[in-house]
Every structure is written in structure tokens, then in C-alpha cells.
Design a protein around this motif. Sequence first.
Motif, PDB file in Angstrom:
ATOM      1  N   GLU A   1     -42.984 128.638 -16.418  1.00 58.27           N
ATOM      2  CA  GLU A   1     -42.954 127.627 -17.496  1.00 58.27           C
ATOM      3  C   GLU A   1     -41.636 126.832 -17.452  1.00 58.27           C
ATOM      4  OE1 GLU A   1     -44.522 126.780 -20.515  1.00 58.27           O
ATOM      5  OE2 GLU A   1     -42.923 126.525 -22.004  1.00 58.27           O
TER       6      GLU A   1
ATOM      7  N   ASP B   1     -46.392 121.060 -26.208  1.00 58.12           N
ATOM      8  CA  ASP B   1     -47.509 122.014 -26.108  1.00 58.12           C
ATOM      9  C   ASP B   1     -48.681 121.656 -27.009  1.00 58.12           C
ATOM     10  OD1 ASP B   1     -46.334 123.591 -24.194  1.00 58.12           O
ATOM     11  OD2 ASP B   1     -45.308 124.875 -25.649  1.00 58.12           O
TER      12      ASP B   1
ATOM     13  N   TYR C   1     -52.570 123.842 -30.542  1.00 57.86           N
ATOM     14  CA  TYR C   1     -51.651 123.887 -29.392  1.00 57.86           C
ATOM     15  C   TYR C   1     -52.451 124.199 -28.134  1.00 57.86           C
ATOM     16  CZ  TYR C   1     -47.262 123.597 -31.856  1.00 57.86           C
ATOM     17  OH  TYR C   1     -46.204 123.137 -32.580  1.00 57.86           O
ATOM     18  N   ARG C   2     -51.984 123.694 -27.001  1.00 60.68           N
ATOM     19  CA  ARG C   2     -52.591 124.028 -25.711  1.00 60.68           C
ATOM     20  C   ARG C   2     -52.390 125.503 -25.407  1.00 60.68           C
ATOM     21  NH1 ARG C   2     -49.897 119.822 -23.466  1.00 60.68           N
ATOM     22  NH2 ARG C   2     -51.245 118.129 -24.081  1.00 60.68           N
ATOM     23  N   LYS C   3     -51.177 125.973 -25.706  1.00 62.92           N
ATOM     24  CA  LYS C   3     -50.907 127.404 -25.547  1.00 62.92           C
ATOM     25  C   LYS C   3     -50.019 127.819 -26.722  1.00 62.92           C
ATOM     26  CE  LYS C   3     -46.857 127.218 -22.511  1.00 62.92           C
ATOM     27  NZ  LYS C   3     -45.916 127.576 -23.554  1.00 62.92           N
TER      28      LYS C   3
ATOM     29  N   ASN D   1     -40.888 121.119 -28.526  1.00 64.05           N
ATOM     30  CA  ASN D   1     -42.051 121.953 -28.870  1.00 64.05           C
ATOM     31  C   ASN D   1     -43.353 121.145 -28.924  1.00 64.05           C
ATOM     32  OD1 ASN D   1     -39.701 123.676 -30.355  1.00 64.05           O
ATOM     33  ND2 ASN D   1     -41.343 124.957 -29.616  1.00 64.05           N
TER      34      ASN D   1
END
Length: 367
Positions: free
Chosen positions: A146, A326, A15-17, A323
Motif C-alpha cells: 500500500e 480510499d 470506502y473501497r477498502k 484518507n
Amino acid sequence: MKITGIESIPFSIPYRKPLRFASGEVHTAEHVLVRVHTDEGLTGTAEAPPRPYTYGETQESIVAVIDRVFAPKLLGLSPLERERVHERLDRTVGNPTAKAAVDMALWDILGRAAGQSVSGLLGGYTDRMRVSHMVGFAPAARMVAEAERIRDTYGITTFKVKVGRLPYTDDVEACRALRQALGPGVELYIDGNRGWSAAESSRALREMDDLGLTFAEELCPADDVLGRRWLVARSPIPFIADESATRAAEVTRELLGGSATAISVKTARTGFTASQRVLHQCEGLGVEIVMGNQIDGQLGTACSVAFGAAHRSSARRAGELSNFLDMTDDLLAEPLRIENGALRVPEGPGLGVRVDPEKLARYRQDR
Ligand code: MUC
Ligand code: MG
């Protein structure tokens, strides 16, 4: 047509974050790609996302239960014999995402064999769903940033806010900041992943009474049987059961016991066949459903939107379908795109998606 083989392929995509919530956090999508093969050359595909803190399944356990327990019982059956397939899968208690992926891969085969979309076969209500985005734990200002980025980039106007931290006032502050920044037109609901006690949940709900929340999900454990009933009886908004109601029987127990007043349907754990049972059960009882997300990749999300868009009662609310945004990459050859706050059901027979063989070769972990 006969089932001739079931492959379970572990893959890993970072995941990126990370997504953080009360019961755990996800940094890498360590999922399992499930492919069911038939003697007519048709293959069905689905994805199982292990969530160890929710179901106790891991990537290794999913591969093992499919290879050693499920596949030997299903070889030779026809993909049309779904009742027999489920009779055999249901001899095993638990392992919900492994079972669900097998079920959805079989539906993919049926759709491809008929030249029809799975969404059409399931109900064909509409061709898209509004999207709800999940906002994970972070300081309030970062959660607001976000949500604003997601609204501005994808047009999404429904947010599920993760709560369940202690002190509970941190989450009350974050929800208040989100409402103030996003305004009254945006839909907000909360999910505690069992992080609070019934008393903390009740205080938090009281302090957020002016925020216009739509739902509260799994704020305290359903195992706190009387505390949870006490909370749900006093909740000013519908109370969604998610991980406490992962099968039709649990849905019955939680609803009739007064421990929930709405249900999260996740194709990642009930596939299409059992999700339809749960959906019809909720319709019959007059209880709302929300299409939840098991932090799915794009293949799992394609399954959720196929199911959610297929039925009136699941298409009514925004579905948790974002989801995958990300993740640093994914397996699908044609990526899913969220536009104007909505995700369309991929077109084409079956699930309408194709795994890119080069991407699978890059991310699979068994070679
Ligand atoms: C959710 O709705 O709870 C987090 C844990 C899990 O099992 O699913 C996700 C999202
Ligand atoms: Mg939940």
C-alpha cells in the motif's frame, strides 16, 4: 449579514477498502454536510465526520445537536460575531465535530463575503502542503504494498503507520518491513490510538529505535496518567497527543502534565477558530504540531489544507490529507488532486470548493 438557517444533511459514501486502527475501523463515510445560510444569500459549507469510538458522536447525534441545540442559539447572529457564536456553542461540552463544522462553514461565508480565500484570511503562509498518508492495519506485506503504491502514484514520501495491535511485535515487524522497503529517505511515524500499555509502548519504541521514526502518537491512554508520563519522559522521539488533547484546555493539561510533547491539530474537531488557538498555544510553548486527519472526505480535507497551509508552524510538516483517496466517490464538483506528494489549497473565495448537487442527491440519506 445574519444567519438565517443551518442545515445538517447526513450522507453515506462507501470506502473501497476499510481503514483499520487500534480504536476502530471505517468502512463507510457516514458524515454530515453542514450548510449555514444567511439573509444575503451567501451559504457556507463544511463536513462533520462522526468518530463514535473517539468522541462518542454519531451521524444521528450530530444532526440532532445541530438541529435542536446549536441552530436555535445561532440564528440571527452575524457570521462576524464569532466570539458570540463560540460562547453559545461552548455552553455544550463535547460534540466537537458538530461545532467544528459550524465554525468552518461560518469562515467559508466570511471568505465568500470578502472575496478572499479562508486560507488567506487565516494566515496565507503558502498555497500547498506536503501530504502524509495513513497506513492502516494489515499483514506487513500488504502495508508495504500500500505504501509503495501511494508513493509511486502520488509521490507521497511521509507515512503514518497505525500501531497498537497485540502482540506489539506484529507492529514492530510491519514498521521494520516498511523502512526496509521504502528506504531511509521516507519519513515514518506511528499512531497507536491507545492500543498499548505504557510498558508495551516503551518496549516497542526500544525495538524500533533504529528505524528513524519521527514521532509516536497516542501509543497508550492519557488516562493512565503516571504510566503515560513515565513513557513520554523516556520516549526518544516527540510524543503526539491526538484524541487526548481535543481542546485548548486539554492541550494545556497534557503538555504541562508531561503526557505529550507535540500536538495533532484536526480542523474536523476544532474548526478554524479553536484550531488557531491551539496552534498559537503550541507556538508559544515551543511545541511542534502536525495536521491530523479525522478520516475526512474531500470537503474536510479542503478545510485541513486551508488551515495547514495558512500557518508556518503547520505547513512545516507533511499534513494527513489523503484518507479521501480510499473513498469510492465524494461530494465535491471539482475533486482534490494530490500531485508530487502535495495538495494545493483550492483556489477561489471561501474554501474554494463546491458541492455537486447531483452527488449530494445520490448520497444523502434524509430523503
Ligand atoms: C488518527 O490520527 O487517530 C483514527 C481515529 C481517529 O479519531 O482519527 C483517526 C486517525
Ligand atoms: Mg491519531
